[in-house]
Design an enzyme around this catalytic site. Structure first.
Site, PDB file in Angstrom:
ATOM      1  N   GLY A 588       0.838  -1.192   0.000  1.00  0.00           N
ATOM      2  CA  GLY A 588       0.000   0.000   0.000  1.00  0.00           C
ATOM      3  C   GLY A 588       0.866   1.232   0.000  1.00  0.00           C
ATOM      4  O   GLY A 588       2.089   1.154  -0.151  1.00  0.00           O
ATOM      5  N   PHE A 592       3.903   8.791   4.069  1.00  0.00           N
ATOM      6  CA  PHE A 592       5.357   8.842   3.967  1.00  0.00           C
ATOM      7  C   PHE A 592       5.876   8.264   2.658  1.00  0.00           C
ATOM      8  O   PHE A 592       6.926   8.625   2.182  1.00  0.00           O
ATOM      9  CB  PHE A 592       5.977   8.026   5.102  1.00  0.00           C
ATOM     10  N   VAL A 595       4.570   1.108   1.183  1.00  0.00           N
ATOM     11  CA  VAL A 595       4.812   0.039   2.152  1.00  0.00           C
ATOM     12  C   VAL A 595       4.941  -1.257   1.344  1.00  0.00           C
ATOM     13  O   VAL A 595       4.065  -1.570   0.536  1.00  0.00           O
ATOM     14  CB  VAL A 595       3.650  -0.083   3.163  1.00  0.00           C
ATOM     15  N   ASP A 737      -6.224   8.956  16.561  1.00  0.00           N
ATOM     16  CA  ASP A 737      -6.737   8.632  15.229  1.00  0.00           C
ATOM     17  C   ASP A 737      -7.166   7.166  15.193  1.00  0.00           C
ATOM     18  O   ASP A 737      -6.876   6.448  14.242  1.00  0.00           O
ATOM     19  CB  ASP A 737      -5.657   8.917  14.180  1.00  0.00           C
TER      20      ASP A 737
HETATM   21  P1  AMP Z   1       0.585   3.306   6.283  1.00  0.00           P
HETATM   22  O1  AMP Z   1       1.697   4.005   5.589  1.00  0.00           O
HETATM   23  O2  AMP Z   1       0.936   2.750   7.611  1.00  0.00           O
HETATM   24  O3  AMP Z   1      -0.631   4.152   6.349  1.00  0.00           O
HETATM   25  O4  AMP Z   1       0.223   2.012   5.377  1.00  0.00           O
HETATM   26  C1  AMP Z   1      -0.206   2.066   4.038  1.00  0.00           C
HETATM   27  C2  AMP Z   1      -0.760   0.732   3.614  1.00  0.00           C
HETATM   28  O5  AMP Z   1       0.168  -0.314   3.821  1.00  0.00           O
HETATM   29  C3  AMP Z   1      -2.025   0.306   4.288  1.00  0.00           C
HETATM   30  O6  AMP Z   1      -3.037   0.164   3.300  1.00  0.00           O
HETATM   31  C4  AMP Z   1      -1.813  -1.031   4.944  1.00  0.00           C
HETATM   32  O7  AMP Z   1      -2.797  -1.939   4.488  1.00  0.00           O
HETATM   33  C5  AMP Z   1      -0.458  -1.457   4.442  1.00  0.00           C
HETATM   34  N1  AMP Z   1       0.352  -1.820   5.597  1.00  0.00           N
HETATM   35  C6  AMP Z   1       1.002  -0.975   6.427  1.00  0.00           C
HETATM   36  N2  AMP Z   1       1.646  -1.649   7.392  1.00  0.00           N
HETATM   37  C7  AMP Z   1       1.395  -2.965   7.170  1.00  0.00           C
HETATM   38  C8  AMP Z   1       1.761  -4.184   7.836  1.00  0.00           C
HETATM   39  N3  AMP Z   1       2.530  -4.151   8.909  1.00  0.00           N
HETATM   40  N4  AMP Z   1       1.319  -5.353   7.326  1.00  0.00           N
HETATM   41  C9  AMP Z   1       0.518  -5.361   6.224  1.00  0.00           C
HETATM   42  N5  AMP Z   1       0.128  -4.262   5.555  1.00  0.00           N
HETATM   43  C10 AMP Z   1       0.560  -3.075   6.020  1.00  0.00           C
END
Ligand code: AMP
Length: 882
Positions: A588, A592, A595, A737
């Site tokens: 995703g 920042f 990921v 949040d």
């Molecule tokens: P974030 O930058 O934390 O908002 O994450 C962006 C996307 O990455 C989200 O849609 C989550 O589904 C995926 N994501 C973030 N961290 C994880 C994780 N630890 N395991 C699986 N998917 C993740």
């Protein structure tokens, strides 16, 4: 009615800006300019109607916010004809195609004499005055909720937007009611000039058992096997995300933003689309937004060949364009196809498949500047066009326009310079005044706060401690020292929160009370103490860090003590060798950057003894999630990223996502967290259905089987979140949040709370943007967080109950989805006033009465002190789940 010179100049500015913005493709967020009902740029003769009640309620009076005394203040149709089954309408001719994003309506006020308004209405539109389309929202609903009183303006976003020249407002009333309307249209000129496109209807993809509908669901022409005579998703100004299963628009189905085709049904290996324009144009380029998610069999088109036609047959020499396959980045993107300045009124393009699937979400055209100059043609009141008879303004840039253009640019530069000087001047004075008032008015503030009504109970209680300490100590993070109650602050940088009355001007009592505070110099001091003007631009992360990093007052409350404990607990995060990470897929994208799912070779050596991470067997690499800071990140984003690392490194709980290691020695910065294989809870639940009575043994044990989930499994998810929050509350850590979008789902439905930093693009609809700066998840926020900028464990409890509501409704809709953002804020005012008019989220169908009344409603109590704590919530949920 007079011609308003200033209005016209403004209009020219807008047109100049718009034509510049629209050179690439229309941007619905920018394209929201009033088109001239109020300002007078739309001529009286261009406003017509099916009927009028009398001469004094003629269509020309149907202009929003316009009441010149000649008429009765609005357009009112002849009531009798409606009884005959005729639809009444007010029609506006915009004289050229426009991209419309917003409509505004108002009833008849007439200085208190009128009280007619349209409670509901429909919109019909046409590009050629022949083929009329009934507008429907993205879910197929044609009726728009209108006004509740004769004077307030009600604005409604058009989702999807409309591309039209003619627009009709059709009041929906019962027969006995007299209706009057004043309206405005908002948008910008549709410079593409595209009147219609035709294409094969999109297909349905099945991806891992999930139905992905790739049809053109908002197409406004004739839709059968081939779409003809209309516009739709490809021109709605919204382009799809990298992951085509998700949509930036809330609550839509997987694949919503894309029109997609599989090559199996196209033996020639290409999809043919035809684009018809309003007149002959010189085309420079075409931009096509396309998905490249090759891990799912979707790729950018590899070749496009475009044929041109001005009149008669298609010309024989097409423009061919080849695009090399991108095997590295799966990001969706715009591809620019040069069209070589060819002249045409129709273009036929063949897009060749690069893989099994081709998905397109937007197409935009750029044509020669001579055509775009038409947008600069001013429309004067009383004259339908300034072109002389026989003269074609589209093919020549006239001198007066050049002069106007140069004049406008000079004026814009002058105005901008003046604004900058005024802002700088105000800042200097504000700083001087604040410094002086801080010293002089501490005592006065204490007195004033003591006099506040119960309505300001929270405000007062949160400040009373800070007023006893020295004024220097009370300045927020931006000022370099800490407040005694750092959870309670106004959002940084937001003028609205420094003047609450501006944000909540529709809440008179609050505004009045707030003005009592804000108007006085002492209240300005008070707001400064709460927030500080120089905080970082995102509301959520700043104070958590100030708790971890900032100096801690020895006289502060227990929460501060607990935080200092947390801050002092040094938990090292280890640097992981970057070359031992191998990319598997993109999970995703957040604020920042991306990921990624990666294999981490030798990660076992980096795990703590207590890590509840599933360890791989036989030394095989562990799957981890790697969050990377985007390369073009500025210094603030970099600092925020490092701050999130520091927060996460100190949290240790089975229901909090664990930071495993980092790569910060060199760029790009990465944080490595445990991988949660079912993604975020919102998406996860959205795909599920509730099975009320368990049928299989697995379901009886509360498992998720297929896409069916039991109530007890949902409760176990809520219990886990409550447990994670109980841990955070034991550290007095305010998350700010909490929502399903910020919880992740692992194997066997393990839930962990995440996102201690930024919000995600995917869910931008959940956030309310103030003046384009601070973003707030208002639908999850307590009244005191919204109105007073106050965040505490009790406001997290409020958000928890909203999260529980999301879980029990399987995230099928956004909280308060029937309310606009502004209405949510108004409802918040009702919570504040507590006159019994506040609207609560309704009881989810599967939710037992006691969970709703004893738990959820208690979390939404007005008095934060009467809300339960997370320890109690956890216990109650455990009892219920048992
Ligand atoms: P974030 O930058 O934390 O908002 O994450 C962006 C996307 O990455 C989200 O849609 C989550 O589904 C995926 N994501 C973030 N961290 C994880 C994780 N630890 N395991 C699986 N998917 C993740």
């Amino acid at each position: 009615m007079k011609v308003m010179g200033v209005m016209q100049i403004q209009h020219h500015f807008l047109l100049v800006l718009l034509s510049a913005a629209a050179r690439s493709q229309v941007n619905p967020e920018m394209c929201r300019y009033p088109l001239g009902m109020t300002g007078g740029q739309i001529l009286d003769e261009d406003i017509t109607a099916s009927s009028q009640w009398s001469e004094s309620t003629a269509p020309r009076f149907g202009r929003l916010d316009f009441d010149n005394g000649d008429g009765d203040g609005a357009w009112c149709p002849d009531g009798k004809s409606e009884a005959d089954g005729l639809r009444q309408y007010l029609q506006v001719d915009l004289r050229s195609l426009h991209f419309l994003t917003l409509v505004g309506t108002q009833g008849r006020h007439a200085d208190g004499m009128g009280k007619e308004f349209a409670q509901r209405y429909r919109i019909h539109y046409s590009r050629d005055d022949t083929h009329w389309v009934a507008w429907q929202d993205r879910k197929g609903q044609p009726v728009i909720e209108g006004n509740r009183n004769p004077y307030d303006v009600v604005l409604k976003d058009l989702e999807p937007p409309i591309i039209a020249r003619y627009v009709r407002f059709i009041p929906v009333t019962d027969h006995s009611m007299i209706v009057c309307m004043r309206v405005e249209l908002y948008g910008c000129q549709w410079l593409d000039g595209l009147m219609e496109y035709s294409a094969p209807e999109g297909h349905q993809m099945i991806y891992r058992g999930l139905d992905v509908f790739l049809n053109d669901s908002v197409y406004d022409g004739v839709a059968s096997d081939r779409l003809t005579k209309g516009l739709g998703l490809l021109t709605d100004g919204t382009w799809g995300l990298d992951d085509f299963l998700h949509s930036p628009i809330y609550g839509m189905w997987p694949g919503y933003d894309y029109v997609g085709w599989t090559n199996r049904t196209f033996p020639r290996g290409y999809v043919e689309m035809v684009f018809n324009f309003d007149h002959i144009r010189n085309f420079t380029s075409m931009k096509v937004h396309s998905s490249n998610m090759f891990s799912r069999g979707v790729r950018l088109f590899r070749q496009a060949s475009c044929f041109f036609r001005s009149e008669g047959d298609w010309e024989g020499d097409p423009v061919a364009f080849k695009h090399p396959a991108d095997r590295i980045s799966q990001g969706a993107r715009f591809i620019t196809v040069p069209l070589g300045g060819r002249t045409a009124s129709s273009i036929k393009c063949r897009f060749h498949f690069g893989d099994l699937w081709m998905l397109i979400s937007e197409v935009a055209f750029q044509s020669g500047s001579a055509v775009y100059n038409t947008s600069l043609t001013p429309r004067k009141r009383g004259h339908p066009t300034n072109a002389l008879p026989g003269e074609d303004p589209t093919h020549k840039l006239d001198d007066s326009n050049t002069r106007i253009l140069i004049g406008c640019l000079v004026a814009i530069i002058a105005i901008l310079s003046a604004i900058i000087v005024i802002i700088l001047w105000r800042q200097v004075w504000q700083k001087l005044l604040e410094k002086a008032s801080r010293r002089m008015l501490d005592d006065e503030l204490t007195e004033r706060l003591a006099e506040q009504t119960q309505a300001f109970f929270f405000l007062r209680s949160s400040f009373s401690s800070s007023t006893t300490s020295s004024s220097e100590k009370a300045v927020g993070e931006g000022g370099g020292s800490s407040s005694t109650s750092p959870y309670e602050r106004i959002f940084p940088l937001s003028g609205d929160y420094q003047e609450p009355s501006r944000l909540i001007r529709k809440l008179p009592e609050f505004a009045q009370s707030a003005e009592n505070l804000v108007a006085s110099r002492s209240s300005r001091l008070l707001l400064q103490q709460v927030g500080g003007p120089d905080g970082p631009p995102h509301y959520a992360e700043a104070d958590i860090i100030s708790l971890l990093d900032g100096p801690v007052s020895t006289s502060s409350c227990s929460s501060i003590a607990a935080f200092s404990l947390l801050a002092s607990r040094e938990v090292p995060v280890r640097e992981f060798p970057r070359d031992r990470l191998s990319f598997r897929e993109k999970l995703g994208e957040g604020q920042f950057g991306e990921v990624h799912l990666c294999e981490a070779e030798g990660m076992q050596d980096f795990l703590d003894e207590d890590a509840s991470i599933e360890r791989s067997h036989g030394g095989s690499p562990l799957l981890v999630a790697v969050k990377t800071l985007r390369e073009d990140a500025n210094k603030n984003a970099r600092n925020d990223f490092l701050k999130e690392i520091r927060i996460m490194s100190r949290l240790r709980d089975p229901n909090i996502v664990r930071l495993l290691a980092v790569c910060v020695d060199t760029d790009p910065l990465c944080m490595i967290t445990e991988y949660m294989e079912n993604g975020d809870l919102n998406q996860f639940l959205h795909q599920l259905q509730l099975r009320e009575a368990p049928t299989t043994e697995a379901e009886e044990q509360g498992e998720v089987v297929g896409n069916v989930v039991s109530y007890s499994k949902l409760m176990s998810m809520a219990v886990q979140i409550a447990s994670g929050m109980r841990y955070l509350s034991s550290l007095n850590f305010v998350h700010r949040d909490l929502a399903t979008r910020n919880c992740l789902v692992g194997r066997s439905c393990t839930i962990k709370i995440a996102d201690f930093g930024m919000s995600r693009n995917l869910y931008r609809g959940d956030y309310y943007r103030i003046q384009g700066r601070a973003v707030l998840p208002i639908r999850w926020m307590s009244w005191e967080s919204i109105l007073l900028g106050k965040f505490t464990m009790a406001s997290d409890v409020w958000a928890f109950a909203v999260t529980l509501w999301e879980i029990l409704t399987l995230c099928q809709e956004q909280p308060y989805c029937q309310f606009s953002d502004e209405q949510v804020i108004e409802n918040t005012g009702e919570f504040f006033r507590d006159h019994g008019k506040q609207v609560y989220l309704p009881k989810p169908a599967c939710c037992p009465d006691d969970v709703y009344t004893d738990l959820m409603l208690s979390c939404w109590r007005r008095n934060a002190k009467q809300r339960p704590g997370f320890q109690e919530i956890h216990c109650r949920l455990m009892e219920n789940a048992a």
